[in-house]
Design an enzyme around this catalytic site. Structure first.
Site, PDB file in Angstrom:
ATOM      1  N   CYS A  14       0.861  -1.190   0.000  1.00 25.56           N
ATOM      2  CA  CYS A  14       0.000   0.000   0.000  1.00 25.56           C
ATOM      3  C   CYS A  14       0.890   1.230   0.000  1.00 25.56           C
ATOM      4  O   CYS A  14       2.044   1.160  -0.462  1.00 25.56           O
ATOM      5  CB  CYS A  14      -0.995  -0.029   1.163  1.00 25.56           C
ATOM      6  SG  CYS A  14      -0.248  -0.031   2.810  1.00 25.56           S
ATOM      7  N   ASN A  54       2.294   1.334   4.393  1.00 32.17           N
ATOM      8  CA  ASN A  54       2.559   0.041   5.055  1.00 32.17           C
ATOM      9  C   ASN A  54       2.228   0.074   6.552  1.00 32.17           C
ATOM     10  O   ASN A  54       2.875  -0.586   7.357  1.00 32.17           O
ATOM     11  CB  ASN A  54       4.009  -0.426   4.829  1.00 32.17           C
ATOM     12  CG  ASN A  54       4.297  -1.882   5.208  1.00 32.17           C
ATOM     13  OD1 ASN A  54       5.425  -2.224   5.555  1.00 32.17           O
ATOM     14  ND2 ASN A  54       3.302  -2.738   5.169  1.00 32.17           N
ATOM     15  N   CYS A  58      -1.540   0.694   7.389  1.00 31.53           N
ATOM     16  CA  CYS A  58      -2.992   0.451   7.510  1.00 31.53           C
ATOM     17  C   CYS A  58      -3.451  -0.784   6.733  1.00 31.53           C
ATOM     18  O   CYS A  58      -3.834  -1.788   7.327  1.00 31.53           O
ATOM     19  CB  CYS A  58      -3.787   1.673   7.041  1.00 31.53           C
ATOM     20  SG  CYS A  58      -3.470   3.170   7.985  1.00 31.53           S
ATOM     21  N   ARG A  59      -3.430  -0.698   5.391  1.00 35.13           N
ATOM     22  CA  ARG A  59      -4.042  -1.747   4.570  1.00 35.13           C
ATOM     23  C   ARG A  59      -3.154  -2.964   4.386  1.00 35.13           C
ATOM     24  O   ARG A  59      -3.586  -4.105   4.633  1.00 35.13           O
ATOM     25  CB  ARG A  59      -4.429  -1.164   3.192  1.00 35.13           C
ATOM     26  CG  ARG A  59      -5.532  -0.138   3.268  1.00 35.13           C
ATOM     27  CD  ARG A  59      -5.656   0.654   1.989  1.00 35.13           C
ATOM     28  NE  ARG A  59      -4.505   1.535   1.778  1.00 35.13           N
ATOM     29  CZ  ARG A  59      -4.320   2.326   0.737  1.00 35.13           C
ATOM     30  NH1 ARG A  59      -5.229   2.333  -0.234  1.00 35.13           N
ATOM     31  NH2 ARG A  59      -3.268   3.113   0.642  1.00 35.13           N
ATOM     32  N   SER A  60      -1.917  -2.759   3.904  1.00 36.98           N
ATOM     33  CA  SER A  60      -1.083  -3.942   3.600  1.00 36.98           C
ATOM     34  C   SER A  60      -0.699  -4.758   4.841  1.00 36.98           C
ATOM     35  O   SER A  60      -0.564  -5.982   4.726  1.00 36.98           O
ATOM     36  CB  SER A  60       0.141  -3.574   2.750  1.00 36.98           C
ATOM     37  OG  SER A  60       0.980  -2.652   3.392  1.00 36.98           O
ATOM     38  N   ASP A  63      -8.568   3.871   1.244  1.00 40.38           N
ATOM     39  CA  ASP A  63      -7.532   4.255   2.207  1.00 40.38           C
ATOM     40  C   ASP A  63      -8.220   4.719   3.485  1.00 40.38           C
ATOM     41  O   ASP A  63      -8.914   5.746   3.477  1.00 40.38           O
ATOM     42  CB  ASP A  63      -6.697   5.382   1.593  1.00 40.38           C
ATOM     43  CG  ASP A  63      -5.576   5.836   2.515  1.00 40.38           C
ATOM     44  OD1 ASP A  63      -5.564   5.437   3.698  1.00 40.38           O
ATOM     45  OD2 ASP A  63      -4.724   6.603   2.049  1.00 40.38           O
TER      46      ASP A  63
HETATM   47  P1  4NP Z   1      -1.794   2.747   4.111  1.00 40.23           P
HETATM   48  O1  4NP Z   1      -2.498   4.074   4.704  1.00 40.23           O
HETATM   49  O2  4NP Z   1      -1.212   3.136   2.774  1.00 40.23           O
HETATM   50  O3  4NP Z   1      -2.927   1.802   4.000  1.00 40.23           O
HETATM   51  O4  4NP Z   1      -0.742   2.344   5.116  1.00 40.23           O
HETATM   52  C1  4NP Z   1      -1.852   5.308   4.814  1.00 40.23           C
HETATM   53  C2  4NP Z   1      -0.928   5.504   5.805  1.00 40.23           C
HETATM   54  C3  4NP Z   1      -0.318   6.733   5.937  1.00 40.23           C
HETATM   55  C4  4NP Z   1      -0.622   7.759   5.054  1.00 40.23           C
HETATM   56  C5  4NP Z   1      -1.553   7.547   4.051  1.00 40.23           C
HETATM   57  C6  4NP Z   1      -2.161   6.312   3.924  1.00 40.23           C
HETATM   58  N1  4NP Z   1      -0.012   9.021   5.207  1.00 40.23           N
HETATM   59  O5  4NP Z   1      -0.350   9.932   4.438  1.00 40.23           O
HETATM   60  O6  4NP Z   1       0.847   9.191   6.099  1.00 40.23           O
END
Ligand code: 4NP
Length: 151
Positions: free
Chosen positions: A8, A11, A13-15, A122
């Site tokens: 993602c 790294n 939240c989703r992955s 997201d």
């Molecule tokens: P992820 O979610 O890609 O699912 O881990 C996010 C985590 C952090 C951010 C955006 C999305 N950020 O902008 O810091």
């Protein structure tokens, strides 16, 4: 050994959820699962506490995971690279060296015919319910992938 990488943006939240859920559905002897982010913002961090919570509510402990950034050598290490959304997909593809690299990369939700929108939402700027929605999509899709990879 079959190796699978979930990717993602951050790294956190989703992955990490896709990593933990996929690992729980496949044998450790035959499958190596990991996750990474295309961005470096959260390198070394634990998963987001909301991902840790929804995983825990579903019997999984993902708290020991540590965020890392996707790197070009991941194309050599992994057989399958699943991007959580189109933006992640484009970021990974921009690092591909040749067609073999490109062929390893797929949108994760392409495996799930019951989901129309192939971008995993997201959940970072939302509430816990967004993480529950992501967990459900991840769990359903990992079921499909694990069944097809185990045959
Ligand atoms: P992820 O979610 O890609 O699912 O881990 C996010 C985590 C952090 C951010 C955006 C999305 N950020 O902008 O810091």
């Amino acid at each position: 050994m079959t190796s699978i990488l979930m990717v993602c943006l951050g790294n956190i939240c989703r992955s990490p959820l896709a990593h933990g859920v996929m690992q729980s559905k496949l044998s450790k002897e035959n499958f190596y699962i990991d996750s990474a982010g295309t961005a470096a913002y959260h390198v070394g961090n634990s998963p987001d506490k909301r991902s840790i919570l929804v995983a825990k509510q579903n019997g999984l402990d993902i708290s020991a995971q540590s965020a890392r950034q996707f790197k070009v050598s991941d194309f050599d290490t992994f057989d399958y690279i699943y991007a959580m959304d189109q933006s992640n997909y484009n970021n990974i593809i921009s690092l591909a060296r040749h067609s073999d690299d490109i062929e390893k990369v797929e949108l994760f939700l392409e495996a799930n015919p019951s989901v129309k929108n192939k971008d995993m939402p997201d959940p970072y700027y939302g509430g816990q319910n967004g993480f529950e929605h992501v967990y459900n999509l991840v769990n359903e899709t990992c079921d499909i992938l694990a069944k097809s990879l185990s045959h």
